[in-house]
Design a protein around this motif. Structure first.
Motif, PDB file in Angstrom:
ATOM      1  N   SER A 102     -12.208   6.814  -4.491  1.00 58.39           N
ATOM      2  CA  SER A 102     -11.467   7.315  -3.329  1.00 58.39           C
ATOM      3  C   SER A 102     -12.101   6.809  -1.970  1.00 58.39           C
ATOM      4  O   SER A 102     -11.399   6.552  -1.007  1.00 58.39           O
ATOM      5  CB  SER A 102     -11.671   8.932  -3.120  1.00 58.39           C
ATOM      6  N   GLN A 155      -3.439   0.051  -3.222  1.00 55.43           N
ATOM      7  CA  GLN A 155      -4.161   1.407  -2.689  1.00 55.43           C
ATOM      8  C   GLN A 155      -3.178   2.149  -2.231  1.00 55.43           C
ATOM      9  O   GLN A 155      -2.083   2.027  -1.531  1.00 55.43           O
ATOM     10  CB  GLN A 155      -5.478   1.124  -2.143  1.00 55.43           C
ATOM     11  N   MET A 163     -12.136  -3.211 -10.320  1.00 62.54           N
ATOM     12  CA  MET A 163     -12.620  -3.282  -8.802  1.00 62.54           C
ATOM     13  C   MET A 163     -13.373  -4.590  -8.450  1.00 62.54           C
ATOM     14  O   MET A 163     -14.454  -4.656  -9.120  1.00 62.54           O
ATOM     15  CB  MET A 163     -13.190  -1.916  -8.237  1.00 62.54           C
ATOM     16  N   TRP A 223      -5.872   9.614  -4.649  1.00 61.50           N
ATOM     17  CA  TRP A 223      -5.613   8.665  -3.351  1.00 61.50           C
ATOM     18  C   TRP A 223      -6.917   7.865  -3.617  1.00 61.50           C
ATOM     19  O   TRP A 223      -7.899   8.119  -4.168  1.00 61.50           O
ATOM     20  CB  TRP A 223      -5.736   9.402  -2.144  1.00 61.50           C
ATOM     21  N   ASP A 224      -6.874   6.502  -2.961  1.00 62.75           N
ATOM     22  CA  ASP A 224      -8.052   5.631  -2.738  1.00 62.75           C
ATOM     23  C   ASP A 224      -8.731   5.888  -1.493  1.00 62.75           C
ATOM     24  O   ASP A 224     -10.073   5.644  -1.300  1.00 62.75           O
ATOM     25  CB  ASP A 224      -7.537   4.198  -2.937  1.00 62.75           C
ATOM     26  N   TRP A 275      -8.259  -4.720  -5.930  1.00 59.68           N
ATOM     27  CA  TRP A 275      -8.131  -4.212  -7.217  1.00 59.68           C
ATOM     28  C   TRP A 275      -7.136  -5.004  -8.227  1.00 59.68           C
ATOM     29  O   TRP A 275      -6.206  -5.633  -7.591  1.00 59.68           O
ATOM     30  CB  TRP A 275      -7.702  -2.836  -6.950  1.00 59.68           C
ATOM     31  N   LEU A 305      -7.810   0.187   3.493  1.00 59.50           N
ATOM     32  CA  LEU A 305      -6.488  -0.119   2.560  1.00 59.50           C
ATOM     33  C   LEU A 305      -6.453  -1.360   1.942  1.00 59.50           C
ATOM     34  O   LEU A 305      -6.543  -2.254   2.645  1.00 59.50           O
ATOM     35  CB  LEU A 305      -5.347   0.325   3.085  1.00 59.50           C
ATOM     36  N   VAL A 335       0.605  -1.198  -0.069  1.00 53.86           N
ATOM     37  CA  VAL A 335       0.082  -0.101  -0.045  1.00 53.86           C
ATOM     38  C   VAL A 335       0.933   1.187  -0.086  1.00 53.86           C
ATOM     39  O   VAL A 335       2.061   1.189   0.277  1.00 53.86           O
ATOM     40  CB  VAL A 335      -0.903  -0.018   1.335  1.00 53.86           C
ATOM     41  N   GLY A 361      -5.335  -0.776 -11.318  1.00 58.18           N
ATOM     42  CA  GLY A 361      -6.215   0.118 -10.529  1.00 58.18           C
ATOM     43  C   GLY A 361      -7.387   0.683 -11.096  1.00 58.18           C
ATOM     44  O   GLY A 361      -7.923   1.447 -10.564  1.00 58.18           O
ATOM     45  N   ARG A 386     -10.343   7.437 -10.502  1.00 58.02           N
ATOM     46  CA  ARG A 386     -10.105   6.600  -9.180  1.00 58.02           C
ATOM     47  C   ARG A 386     -11.084   6.724  -8.123  1.00 58.02           C
ATOM     48  O   ARG A 386     -11.392   7.837  -8.011  1.00 58.02           O
ATOM     49  CB  ARG A 386      -8.613   7.086  -8.471  1.00 58.02           C
ATOM     50  N   ARG A 406      -0.164   2.956  -8.769  1.00 58.08           N
ATOM     51  CA  ARG A 406      -0.489   2.133  -7.577  1.00 58.08           C
ATOM     52  C   ARG A 406       0.781   1.589  -6.803  1.00 58.08           C
ATOM     53  O   ARG A 406       1.832   1.881  -7.173  1.00 58.08           O
ATOM     54  CB  ARG A 406      -1.044   0.861  -8.333  1.00 58.08           C
TER      55      ARG A 406
END
Length: 340
Positions: free
Chosen positions: A291, A192, A307, A166-167, A300, A188, A49, A304, A289, A230
């Motif tokens: 978030s 991500q 999903m 950002w995720d 993922w 997370l 991550v 990225g 993306r 990623r």
């Protein structure tokens, strides 16, 4: 006897010296064994991550670095150009501590209101300040406030940088408590990226718990790939795909609805019918993306953009927030829904 004594004393001294050398060798072997045991811990990393900290360097950067190092964490520091210029030693300390550095604009302005020439000047000046202080030319760019458009992305690309949003948003900038930051970080998934900030006490206090949670899930802090945006291994290698094929089972139906739209993001609600436990595969159009997610567990693929959402006991409706990143027209596509 008097003639033999010096020889006995000499032999005794030599024996003590030999024993001292042996003891030193044993101690050194112990050190070597301890050092070589480190890679075995890396084998527990089933995914990586991206821990990121914006708006540095600050007067608290040293404290942040101390917490990160004491918890075995590496992170990407998205630095503001004028902060680097005013605190070169803190920027140097980031790199010395094993952190990666990225570009976060010159003074955290709303860059989408700038002309292309102004964007070019701003990002170029920031990258030059970072390179001058640290010797490293940034390959990553995070737009202030997550605000971006196709022109800004093009400018960043022309300067050799990939845009990274950002995720997961830790919400530390919004006054989140330590427990709230830890809870947000617990979402997370491999690959991500989480948004955090330099200079916030609650964030520093949350790091030990964040790391403990990641370790319990065999996730490790990694670098952000300039190619994909990623999180990958610290040496830049891509981890195994984090999205597994849906389990065998019956079919179900997933219906996606756009529920809220803002200037830079929108919400999607997905309702599943025909199954109480399910796996839904959703495709996002780059450079958009996701978030934030809710009422499901997401993983993922390595790009990225795909999903896989699985039911987590929260019902048959899940949702997520998507950052448009300059592509405001695209919407997520449901690829499959599998029961079981």
């Amino acid at each position: 006897m008097s003639k033999l004594f010096p020889r006995t004393a000499l032999w005794s001294r030599r024996l003590r010296a030999a024993l001292a050398v042996l003891a030193t060798a044993v101690a050194m072997c112990g050190v070597v064994l301890a050092a070589t045991s480190t890679p075995s811990s890396a084998a527990t990393c089933n995914g990586y991550v991206g821990l990121t900290f914006d708006d540095g360097p600050t007067g608290s950067t040293s404290a942040l670095l101390n917490v990160l190092r004491s918890n075995g964490a590496r992170a990407t520091m998205f630095n503001v150009g004028q902060n680097v210029q005013n605190n070169r030693s803190a920027a140097q300390a980031q790199v010395a501590a094993g952190m990666w550095v990225g570009n976060h604009s010159w003074n955290h302005a709303h860059m989408t209101s700038m002309s292309q020439a102004q964007m070019q000047s701003d990002l170029s000046q920031t990258s030059s300040a970072i390179q001058s202080a640290t010797g490293i030319r940034p390959q990553l760019f995070r737009p202030p406030y997550g605000e971006t458009n196709s022109t800004l992305q093009s400018v960043a690309s022309s300067l050799g940088m990939r845009q990274v949003i950002w995720d997961v948003d830790s919400q530390d900038w919004n006054g989140a408590s330590v427990s709230q930051i830890v809870a947000n970080a617990s979402r997370l998934q491999a690959g991500q990226v989480i948004l955090m900030h330099d200079g916030i006490q609650n964030t520093r206090d949350a790091i030990p718990q964040i790391m403990a949670n990641l370790t319990s899930r065999n996730l490790c802090p990694g670098m952000i790939s300039p190619s994909t945006g990623r999180a990958v291994a610290p040496d830049g290698t891509t981890p195994p795909p984090t999205t597994t094929p849906p389990p065998a089972g019956g079919t179900c139906t997933a219906t996606a609805t756009t529920t809220n739209v803002w200037g830079d993001r929108y919400n999607t609600s997905v309702t599943v019918s025909g199954a109480s436990t399910w796996t839904v595969v959703v495709a996002i159009t780059a450079p958009q993306r996701v978030s934030t997610i809710w009422n499901g567990t997401a993983t993922w693929d390595s790009s990225g953009t795909v999903m896989t959402m699985r039911s987590n006991g929260s019902g048959n409706t899940f949702g997520f927030t998507t950052m448009t990143n300059g592509n405001s027209g695209a919407r997520p596509q449901i690829r499959s829904c599998t029961a079981g």
